[in-house]
Design a protein around this motif. Structure first.
Motif, PDB file in Angstrom:
ATOM      1  N   GLU A 444      12.621  51.364  58.856  1.00 34.99           N
ATOM      2  CA  GLU A 444      12.323  49.969  59.223  1.00 34.99           C
ATOM      3  C   GLU A 444      11.063  49.484  58.518  1.00 34.99           C
ATOM      4  O   GLU A 444      11.012  48.343  58.026  1.00 34.99           O
ATOM      5  CB  GLU A 444      12.171  49.861  60.734  1.00 34.99           C
ATOM      6  N   TRP A 445      10.060  50.325  58.478  1.00 37.86           N
ATOM      7  CA  TRP A 445       8.790  49.950  57.844  1.00 37.86           C
ATOM      8  C   TRP A 445       8.963  49.727  56.346  1.00 37.86           C
ATOM      9  O   TRP A 445       8.438  48.758  55.789  1.00 37.86           O
ATOM     10  CB  TRP A 445       7.775  51.061  58.122  1.00 37.86           C
ATOM     11  N   ILE A 446       9.718  50.596  55.679  1.00 37.90           N
ATOM     12  CA  ILE A 446       9.944  50.443  54.232  1.00 37.90           C
ATOM     13  C   ILE A 446      10.734  49.169  53.946  1.00 37.90           C
ATOM     14  O   ILE A 446      10.407  48.424  53.007  1.00 37.90           O
ATOM     15  CB  ILE A 446      10.663  51.676  53.665  1.00 37.90           C
ATOM     16  N   ARG A 447      11.768  48.885  54.748  1.00 39.65           N
ATOM     17  CA  ARG A 447      12.562  47.675  54.530  1.00 39.65           C
ATOM     18  C   ARG A 447      11.709  46.424  54.710  1.00 39.65           C
ATOM     19  O   ARG A 447      11.829  45.463  53.938  1.00 39.65           O
ATOM     20  CB  ARG A 447      13.753  47.662  55.490  1.00 39.65           C
ATOM     21  N   ARG A 448      10.832  46.433  55.701  1.00 43.72           N
ATOM     22  CA  ARG A 448       9.980  45.258  55.904  1.00 43.72           C
ATOM     23  C   ARG A 448       9.025  45.058  54.732  1.00 43.72           C
ATOM     24  O   ARG A 448       8.798  43.917  54.297  1.00 43.72           O
ATOM     25  CB  ARG A 448       9.196  45.401  57.211  1.00 43.72           C
ATOM     26  N   ARG A 449       8.489  46.130  54.207  1.00 43.81           N
ATOM     27  CA  ARG A 449       7.574  46.001  53.073  1.00 43.81           C
ATOM     28  C   ARG A 449       8.312  45.487  51.831  1.00 43.81           C
ATOM     29  O   ARG A 449       7.753  44.720  51.045  1.00 43.81           O
ATOM     30  CB  ARG A 449       6.908  47.346  52.773  1.00 43.81           C
ATOM     31  N   LEU A 450       9.559  45.878  51.645  1.00 49.32           N
ATOM     32  CA  LEU A 450      10.331  45.370  50.508  1.00 49.32           C
ATOM     33  C   LEU A 450      10.662  43.894  50.683  1.00 49.32           C
ATOM     34  O   LEU A 450      10.634  43.130  49.706  1.00 49.32           O
ATOM     35  CB  LEU A 450      11.605  46.189  50.341  1.00 49.32           C
ATOM     36  N   ARG A 451      10.974  43.480  51.886  1.00 50.18           N
ATOM     37  CA  ARG A 451      11.202  42.043  52.122  1.00 50.18           C
ATOM     38  C   ARG A 451       9.942  41.243  51.820  1.00 50.18           C
ATOM     39  O   ARG A 451      10.011  40.134  51.286  1.00 50.18           O
ATOM     40  CB  ARG A 451      11.640  41.820  53.574  1.00 50.18           C
ATOM     41  N   MET A 452       8.788  41.816  52.148  1.00 54.32           N
ATOM     42  CA  MET A 452       7.524  41.163  51.828  1.00 54.32           C
ATOM     43  C   MET A 452       7.356  41.015  50.318  1.00 54.32           C
ATOM     44  O   MET A 452       6.898  39.970  49.826  1.00 54.32           O
ATOM     45  CB  MET A 452       6.375  41.985  52.420  1.00 54.32           C
ATOM     46  N   CYS A 453       7.734  42.074  49.548  1.00 57.07           N
ATOM     47  CA  CYS A 453       7.625  42.010  48.083  1.00 57.07           C
ATOM     48  C   CYS A 453       8.540  40.928  47.517  1.00 57.07           C
ATOM     49  O   CYS A 453       8.145  40.156  46.629  1.00 57.07           O
ATOM     50  CB  CYS A 453       7.966  43.358  47.474  1.00 57.07           C
ATOM     51  N   TYR A 454       9.779  40.865  47.997  1.00 62.68           N
ATOM     52  CA  TYR A 454      10.701  39.820  47.529  1.00 62.68           C
ATOM     53  C   TYR A 454      10.171  38.437  47.880  1.00 62.68           C
ATOM     54  O   TYR A 454      10.242  37.502  47.062  1.00 62.68           O
ATOM     55  CB  TYR A 454      12.079  40.011  48.163  1.00 62.68           C
ATOM     56  N   TRP A 455       9.623  38.300  49.076  1.00 61.20           N
ATOM     57  CA  TRP A 455       9.140  36.996  49.518  1.00 61.20           C
ATOM     58  C   TRP A 455       8.006  36.496  48.632  1.00 61.20           C
ATOM     59  O   TRP A 455       7.943  35.313  48.288  1.00 61.20           O
ATOM     60  CB  TRP A 455       8.687  37.085  50.971  1.00 61.20           C
TER      61      TRP A 455
END
Length: 537
Positions: A444-455
């Motif tokens: 969950e933590w890794i997926r959230r950080r990747l969404r932050m990068c895309y954003w």
């Protein structure tokens, strides 16, 4: 205080005469039952019961009482080959000191075998696959074949004639996990090939006699096997760990002590002379050559084998005393049942290492503690189960933050590739840990950080709205999120980003799941068998 090395005065070919003075020979590294031995937890030293051994040879059946596990057959006598060596289970429950079944190479270790064309070609393939930086001569792996073909015959003639002089190693320093500095020595490519050729000829003979409790840098063995072995000892009820740390082991190895142990199985004095030259080749630090009267430079193909040869006497002594232990290179742990026994063993181990092997024990890092409070190869043991250490987990999270940092200006494809490589490598090693509870949270933590990068990469409002709509987000939520001035981290968990960049979508972009990789190790598909990610004996 200056420490004397008089306990190991045996000379070997190529050793300077000025360093060969002394009164005792280091050949007898496996001392019998004396005050230098390792305590078994009793006030007086006792010998362990004999273990019946059945030895089958190709020419003569050797009697078990005439064969010592550290001696082996004489390679000069009529080519006798030890085909099988079996240890009968010890009725006292102590670890047998003899290795399991195996085949002892019948050919002696000679310089001609080392410089043979087939052996050198195999060594070059191994060095090439390992890649690595150039040495002090600046010759890279790519440039080496062109220069090597022209000068190999000259180098081979010099080696056979005893006139070859290895180049000094180049000193580089890397940061250790505890914040210290680990010095590495990078030999030139030609010296790496020669060292690898020496290792390929010596390793089968020496490896046959190594302890079953030694796992570091050996064929068909890995750190996972060492961890499994320690776990079995913990489940036997041995809850006290003696975690002994050797102080700067690779920098403090006495050449005389090491070469005395190498010469036990190497009769060709030219080979001993060549190894001695590599030990004394020197090191270049800041363009200045420094002598190396002590130590084995880390970084060369030969150093792991020499480290195992050096510490094999310690393994044999611990086996003779019936201790449960496990060693990986210079990192070893001993399991006992009580703190009192642990303190006695630690004291006797320190005495044995300092008096017989001339090695120092790091007093600050060595300790006798509960097995839950010590770490071995990045793992610890809680209630008999394998866990990764907190330090290892914090290092993992720190690296993930670096790979998913929004300020790292790389493409998302490249980021996903590097992230997948690191996660697979980490889980291949730490995946044997029987610790599931934090794993879903890691994903969950890794997926959230990747969404932050895309954003952050989408940057402009219109770009954010367009991409969110393309991925199926409601128009109202897409506009509200795109216009929001909240932080990237906050918006990475918003309704719009989660419905657009779903778990399935991120997986298609190249994200690997820690949960799936861990489950594949512990719960393999039907028809498979549970196994660790790396081969472990």
């Amino acid at each position: 205080m200056t420490r004397s090395h008089s306990g190991s005065s045996r000379s070997y070919p190529g050793r300077p005469v000025s360093q060969a003075s002394g009164n005792r020979s280091a050949d007898g590294g496996n001392i019998g039952c004396d005050e230098a031995g390792v305590s078994r937890g009793h006030s007086r030293c006792r010998t362990s019961p004999k273990v019946d051994r059945r030895l089958e040879t190709s020419s003569v059946k050797r009697k078990a009482e005439r064969t010592h596990p550290t001696e082996g057959p004489n390679m000069k006598k009529e080519g006798k080959v030890l085909v099988c060596c079996k240890a009968v289970p010890n009725p006292t429950g102590r670890a047998a000191s003899t290795r399991g079944t195996g085949i002892l190479p019948s050919r002696p270790i000679t310089l001609e075998r080392i410089v043979a064309t087939d052996n050198v070609a195999m060594a070059w393939k191994k060095v090439k696959s390992n890649k690595g930086a150039p040495g002090i001569d600046g010759v890279t792996i790519e440039d080496f074949p062109y220069q090597f073909r022209e000068c190999w015959q000259e180098i081979r003639t010099a080696i056979l004639g005893g006139n070859y002089t290895p180049k000094p190693v180049k000193r580089v320093e890397i940061e250790k996990q505890d914040g210290g500095i680990r010095p590495l020595g990078i030999p030139s490519v030609v010296d790496r090939v020669i060292q690898q050729a020496i290792t390929q000829v010596m390793e089968p003979t020496f490896d046959y006699y190594f302890s079953e409790s030694s796992y570091g840098f050996r064929p068909n063995r890995s750190a996972h096997g060492a961890i499994r072995r320690v776990q079995s000892y913990v489940r036997e009820g041995r809850k006290i760990a003696i975690d002994a740390d050797l102080s700067k082991f690779f920098d403090k190895v006495a050449h005389d002590v090491l070469m005395a142990r190498v010469s036990r199985r190497v009769d060709d004095k030219r080979v001993l002379k060549l190894i001695g030259k590599y030990l004394r080749a020197g090191v270049v630090i800041d363009n200045r050559l420094q002598a190396t009267p002590l130590g084995v430079p880390q970084g060369g193909p030969l150093s792991p084998l020499l480290a195992n040869i050096m510490l094999d006497d310690l393994d044999k002594e611990l086996e003779k005393r019936g201790h449960r232990f496990c060693r990986y290179a210079d990192d070893f742990i001993i399991l006992v049942r009580s703190p009192r026994a642990g303190r006695r063993v630690m004291k006797s181990i320190r005495h044995y290492l300092e008096s017989e092997l001339k090695l120092l024990v790091n007093e600050q890092k060595s300790k006798v503690v509960l097995v839950e409070k010590c770490s071995f190869l990045g793992f610890t043991f809680k209630r008999g189960k394998i866990r990764w250490t907190d330090k290892a987990f914090q290092k993992f999270k720190r690296r993930i933050r670096e790979l998913t940092g929004r300020s790292w200006r790389v493409s998302m494809d490249y980021r996903m590739m590097k992230l997948a490589q690191y996660i697979r490598g980490w889980i291949n090693y730490f995946g044997i840990a029987e610790y599931y509870s934090p794993i879903p949270g890691i994903d969950e933590w890794i997926r959230r950080r990747l969404r932050m990068c895309y954003w952050k990469q989408w940057r402009y409002v219109r770009t954010k709205v367009r991409n969110l709509l393309k991925l199926g987000t409601n128009k109202r939520h897409a506009i509200l999120s795109a216009l929001s001035r909240k932080s990237y981290w906050h918006l990475s968990k918003s309704f719009a980003t989660q419905t657009a960049m779903t778990n399935e979508w991120l997986e298609k972009q190249g994200l690997v799941s820690v949960k799936k990789l861990w489950s594949r190790i512990h719960y393999p598909p039907q028809g498979g068998t549970k196994q660790s990610p790396a081969t472990a004996r």
